[in-house]
Design an enzyme around this catalytic site. Structure first.
Site, PDB file in Angstrom:
ATOM      1  N   LYS A 130      -3.791  -1.790  15.538  1.00  0.00           N
ATOM      2  CA  LYS A 130      -3.433  -1.228  16.348  1.00  0.00           C
ATOM      3  C   LYS A 130      -4.297  -0.977  17.696  1.00  0.00           C
ATOM      4  CE  LYS A 130       0.274   1.618  14.578  1.00  0.00           C
ATOM      5  NZ  LYS A 130       0.172   2.544  13.332  1.00  0.00           N
TER       6      LYS A 130
ATOM      7  N   GLU B 132       0.771  -1.134  -0.120  1.00  0.00           N
ATOM      8  CA  GLU B 132       0.044  -0.047   0.079  1.00  0.00           C
ATOM      9  C   GLU B 132       1.108   1.270  -0.168  1.00  0.00           C
ATOM     10  OE1 GLU B 132      -1.551   1.782   3.344  1.00  0.00           O
ATOM     11  OE2 GLU B 132      -1.120   0.074   4.963  1.00  0.00           O
TER      12      GLU B 132
END
Ligand code: PSU
Ligand code: MN
Length: 304
Positions: free
Chosen positions: A158, A26
């Site tokens: 996260k 990405e």
């Protein structure tokens, strides 16, 4: 795929057509996820890690309105240093292409374009997920993974996110989540979130076997393969949690919203951990690119 708007590097097209391993990468992590100059260094490093395993890297972005599957070094540099790069998920494609803008693709944007080109594996750091907090905010990464036949190799997400709600969302929408050599979902900076996973695979071959069965069964969606951050750089759950809690409070106080939340939280966590979060971020990106490359070999091999 519309050739008018999309350009696939010849090396990548050839690799896909001949069943050679390709790993998509990405570009939001380059443009928005990492600070300069580490962003460009890391982008280059990820490509060379993939090459070191005999696979072809396909970094994806939109350059001046053209969707590029595979970036050359000049393009990487431009993206890493440009000031007006749009963060692109599904909803942003037409606007960015139509207006000739430059955009960095998130996990969701990357798997859309990668699958147009027949690529099946991508590597990244962390996926988006269900946010904590009052306002409902679910990353476009989740529905895109649920609908796109791509394997996303990452270190979970996260704990700025609600990881338990993220796993629930993935279960509801039928996305297998595999622990690579671990029983629990990794929490990006930390090796474990404490949330157990149903599926564990210990080798690239066993991940590839799962993928083959998934697709042979006619499942149309993707799969998430979660790899914990390397032991040496990983942070303890409690250290990182206090930095995240502070970042979250500050985001609310500063009124940060929508797609700006993730980059904002990442920057604050880096500040509060004095750079330790950046070291683990870079280390796990490289490690995930390595493992994705090994898996892509097995997938390619089992097809020939
Ligand atoms: N998580 C990270 N680093 C990142 C991102 C997520 O640790 O750079 C980026 C990825 O591109 C991911 C996107 O796809 O953020 C998710 O953004 P949002 O939460 O706005 O959907
Ligand atoms: Mn969001």
């Amino acid at each position: 795929m519309n050739d008018k708007f999309v350009k696939v590097l010849p090396e990548i097209k050839l690799a896909v057509d001949t069943g050679k391993p390709v790993v998509a990468l990405e570009s939001t992590v380059i443009a928005h996820g990492l600070p300069r100059p580490q962003n460009l260094d890391t982008a280059r490093r990820l490509q060379s890690v993939v090459r070191s395993q005999g696979a072809v890297p396909a970094t994806i972005a939109i350059m001046d309105g053209q969707v590029k599957i595979g970036l050359d070094d000049d393009e990487l540099e431009m993206l890493a240093n440009a000031d007006h790069v749009v963060k692109v998920s599904r909803r942003d494609f037409a606007n960015v292409v139509g207006r000739g803008l430059t955009g960095a693709t998130t996990v969701s944007g990357t798997i859309i374009a990668a699958s147009w080109a027949g690529i099946r594996v991508m590597a990244t750091g962390g996926i988006g997920g269900v946010h904590r907090g009052e306002e409902p905010d679910v990353s476009a990464d989740l529905p895109e993974i649920a609908r796109t036949p791509m394997m996303v190799v990452c270190s979970g997400a996260k704990s700025i996110l609600d990881l338990s709600a993220t796993l629930e969302w993935l279960e509801t929408h039928g996305v297998p989540v595999v622990g690579y050599g671990v029983d629990d979902l990794p929490a990006f900076y930390a090796r474990s979130s404490g949330l157990p996973l149903e599926v564990r695979a210990d080798t690239p071959t066993s991940v590839a076997d799962l993928w083959d069965i998934h697709t042979d069964l006619g499942m149309t969606g993707g799969m998430v393969v979660t790899v914990p951050p390397p032991e040496k750089e990983a942070l303890s759950g409690s250290d990182i949690q206090s930095a995240i809690d502070r970042a979250q409070d500050q985001a609310v106080a500063d009124g940060v919203r929508g797609k700006h939340i993730t980059p904002y939280l990442l920057e604050k966590v880096k500040e509060f951990t004095e750079g330790a979060s950046l070291r683990v971020n870079i280390a796990l990106l490289e490690n995930n690119a390595l493992i994705a490359s090994m898996i892509s070999h097995e997938i390619a091999n089992s097809r020939t």
